[in-house]
Design a protein around this motif. Structure first.
Motif, mmCIF file in Angstrom:
data_model
loop_
_atom_site.group_PDB
_atom_site.id
_atom_site.type_symbol
_atom_site.label_atom_id
_atom_site.label_comp_id
_atom_site.label_asym_id
_atom_site.label_seq_id
_atom_site.Cartn_x
_atom_site.Cartn_y
_atom_site.Cartn_z
ATOM 1 N N UNK A 173 -12.208 -6.749 0.505
ATOM 2 C CA UNK A 173 -12.050 -6.984 1.955
ATOM 3 C C UNK A 173 -10.974 -6.037 2.478
ATOM 4 N N UNK A 174 -11.329 -5.194 3.437
ATOM 5 C CA UNK A 174 -10.419 -4.112 3.797
ATOM 6 C C UNK A 174 -9.144 -4.558 4.522
ATOM 7 N N UNK A 175 -9.126 -5.782 5.055
ATOM 8 C CA UNK A 175 -7.931 -6.241 5.778
ATOM 9 C C UNK A 175 -7.047 -7.169 4.943
ATOM 10 N N UNK A 176 -7.428 -7.421 3.697
ATOM 11 C CA UNK A 176 -6.671 -8.357 2.861
ATOM 12 C C UNK A 176 -5.705 -7.580 1.955
ATOM 13 N N UNK A 177 -4.436 -8.005 1.998
ATOM 14 C CA UNK A 177 -3.376 -7.336 1.241
ATOM 15 C C UNK A 177 -2.634 -8.363 0.397
ATOM 16 N N UNK A 178 -2.318 -7.993 -0.853
ATOM 17 C CA UNK A 178 -1.493 -8.843 -1.719
ATOM 18 C C UNK A 178 -0.133 -8.183 -1.894
ATOM 19 N N UNK A 179 0.930 -8.985 -1.840
ATOM 20 C CA UNK A 179 2.283 -8.440 -2.020
ATOM 21 C C UNK A 179 3.059 -9.306 -3.013
ATOM 22 N N UNK A 180 3.911 -8.653 -3.801
ATOM 23 C CA UNK A 180 4.704 -9.345 -4.817
ATOM 24 C C UNK A 180 6.176 -9.029 -4.584
ATOM 25 N N UNK A 181 7.025 -10.045 -4.766
ATOM 26 C CA UNK A 181 8.426 -9.878 -4.388
ATOM 27 C C UNK A 181 9.386 -10.381 -5.461
ATOM 28 N N UNK A 182 10.641 -9.975 -5.320
ATOM 29 C CA UNK A 182 11.712 -10.461 -6.197
ATOM 30 C C UNK A 182 12.019 -11.935 -5.928
ATOM 31 N N UNK A 183 11.437 -12.513 -4.848
ATOM 32 C CA UNK A 183 11.672 -13.930 -4.540
ATOM 33 C C UNK A 183 10.735 -14.860 -5.329
ATOM 34 N N UNK A 184 10.070 -14.315 -6.378
ATOM 35 C CA UNK A 184 9.145 -15.054 -7.250
ATOM 36 C C UNK A 184 7.811 -15.368 -6.602
ATOM 37 N N UNK A 216 8.089 -25.196 -5.107
ATOM 38 C CA UNK A 216 6.826 -24.986 -4.402
ATOM 39 C C UNK A 216 6.479 -23.511 -4.274
ATOM 40 N N UNK A 217 5.238 -23.226 -4.557
ATOM 41 C CA UNK A 217 4.643 -21.923 -4.256
ATOM 42 C C UNK A 217 5.391 -20.720 -4.820
ATOM 43 N N UNK A 218 5.778 -20.801 -6.083
ATOM 44 C CA UNK A 218 6.232 -19.584 -6.754
ATOM 45 C C UNK A 218 5.126 -19.168 -7.709
ATOM 46 N N UNK A 219 4.912 -17.867 -7.810
ATOM 47 C CA UNK A 219 3.876 -17.362 -8.707
ATOM 48 C C UNK A 219 4.427 -17.191 -10.117
ATOM 49 N N UNK A 220 5.722 -16.867 -10.203
ATOM 50 C CA UNK A 220 6.386 -16.662 -11.494
ATOM 51 C C UNK A 220 7.776 -17.264 -11.436
ATOM 52 N N UNK A 221 8.386 -17.491 -12.608
ATOM 53 C CA UNK A 221 9.783 -17.954 -12.660
ATOM 54 C C UNK A 221 10.676 -16.736 -12.839
ATOM 55 N N UNK A 222 10.658 -15.863 -11.878
ATOM 56 C CA UNK A 222 11.413 -14.612 -11.950
ATOM 57 C C UNK A 222 10.842 -13.658 -10.927
ATOM 58 N N UNK A 223 11.301 -12.423 -10.971
ATOM 59 C CA UNK A 223 10.795 -11.423 -10.035
ATOM 60 C C UNK A 223 9.341 -11.109 -10.359
ATOM 61 N N UNK A 224 8.513 -10.951 -9.340
ATOM 62 C CA UNK A 224 7.120 -10.545 -9.563
ATOM 63 C C UNK A 224 7.073 -9.041 -9.326
ATOM 64 N N UNK A 225 6.891 -8.275 -10.418
ATOM 65 C CA UNK A 225 7.047 -6.825 -10.268
ATOM 66 C C UNK A 225 5.757 -6.038 -10.468
ATOM 67 N N UNK A 226 4.618 -6.741 -10.511
ATOM 68 C CA UNK A 226 3.372 -5.995 -10.593
ATOM 69 C C UNK A 226 2.189 -6.845 -10.201
ATOM 70 N N UNK A 227 1.228 -6.232 -9.512
ATOM 71 C CA UNK A 227 -0.029 -6.936 -9.263
ATOM 72 C C UNK A 227 -1.179 -5.960 -9.205
ATOM 73 N N UNK A 228 -2.368 -6.494 -9.514
ATOM 74 C CA UNK A 228 -3.542 -5.643 -9.617
ATOM 75 C C UNK A 228 -4.784 -6.498 -9.405
ATOM 76 N N UNK A 229 -5.657 -6.055 -8.505
ATOM 77 C CA UNK A 229 -6.942 -6.744 -8.336
ATOM 78 C C UNK A 229 -7.907 -6.307 -9.437
#
Length: 260
Positions: A173-184, A216-229
């Motif tokens: 989907x051309x308008x959908x973006x995923x972002x990963x942050x140091x906030x977990x 609530x709503x953390x993807x990891x217990x630490x910084x999230x430093x990579x993502x890939x579809x």
């Protein structure tokens, strides 16, 4: 089978970089040319084709943006990416707080975007036909969207609390973006929407958040430093400094609980 995997003994790549290589990208049009970006700011362009026709061969560097080049990045190059539709253009971003748009033929920067902080990651959509936005993750918690057509930062996505370490457009989907942050956190956005954020991925799939709001709503217990579809865009893979890799259903936002 996985344990027996090894490097290809027949194909080697000419060594140009004098220090660490942070990023690689092979162009999607022919799959022939590869870019690399180094921790010394150098960018190299290779031809992967076997021109010698011998079974063992070395992929030659065609050209490079070296330390003596006037447009070279001053600090480490974190991301290089080909323009998804043709090889006449590529992009690079760096710890020198810039994102550069390069003309491949002249090897000169056609445009430069400047940011207030270090640039960790940028990405152009592989499938977009209606927009030319480059998503940029920097030291700021705001995700920046730079428009190639206008040459300016057209839009900001607000929601993260710390620096944005990785960004990736959906290949579906051309308008959908995923972002990963140091906030977990990992957030999914629809860049057409005013509020932007569609969902914040939750590693516990909503089960733990009733007990404690902080979990609530953390993807990891630490910084999230990579993502890939995944190539089909149906799943999203994330990695964090908690030494975990997680696979998510990208349409429901659910943690699939695959154990890596």
């Amino acid at each position: 089978r996985v344990l027996s995997l090894e490097l290809n003994k027949d194909r080697d790549v000419e060594r140009i970089h004098g220090s660490g290589i942070n990023t690689l990208d092979i162009e999607p049009v022919e799959g022939r040319y590869m870019l690399s970006g180094g921790s010394d700011g150098v960018i190299v362009l290779y031809d992967l084709e076997n021109l010698s026709r011998k079974p063992s061969y070395k992929c030659k560097a065609l050209c490079s943006v070296g330390r003596s080049h006037p447009g070279v990045h001053r600090f480490s190059v974190e991301t290089v990416q080909w323009y998804p539709h043709d090889t006449g253009m590529f992009t690079s971003s760096s710890f020198d707080k810039t994102l550069k748009i390069w003309d491949t033929n002249t090897l000169q920067p056609a445009d430069v975007f400047h940011f207030e902080g270090t640039v960790y990651s940028h990405h152009m959509s592989p499938v977009a036909t209606k927009h030319c936005l480059i998503a940029v993750g920097t030291k700021s918690p705001k995700v920046q969207l730079c428009d190639l057509k206008s040459g300016s930062c057209s839009h900001i996505l607000q929601g993260h609390r710390q620096e944005v370490l990785a960004v990736s457009w959906s290949p579906r989907h051309e308008y959908i973006l995923a972002t990963a942050s140091a906030d977990s956190r990992v957030k999914l956005w629809d860049v057409r929407r005013a509020s932007g954020c569609l969902t914040t991925l939750d590693q516990h799939n909503g089960e733990k958040s009733k007990a404690s709001s902080e979990a609530a709503n953390t993807a990891h217990n630490g910084r999230v430093n990579g993502l890939c579809y995944t190539n089909d865009g149906l799943h999203l893979l994330t990695v964090g400094t908690d030494d975990r890799m997680r696979l998510w259903n990208s349409s429901t936002g659910e943690n699939t609980l695959v154990s890596f």
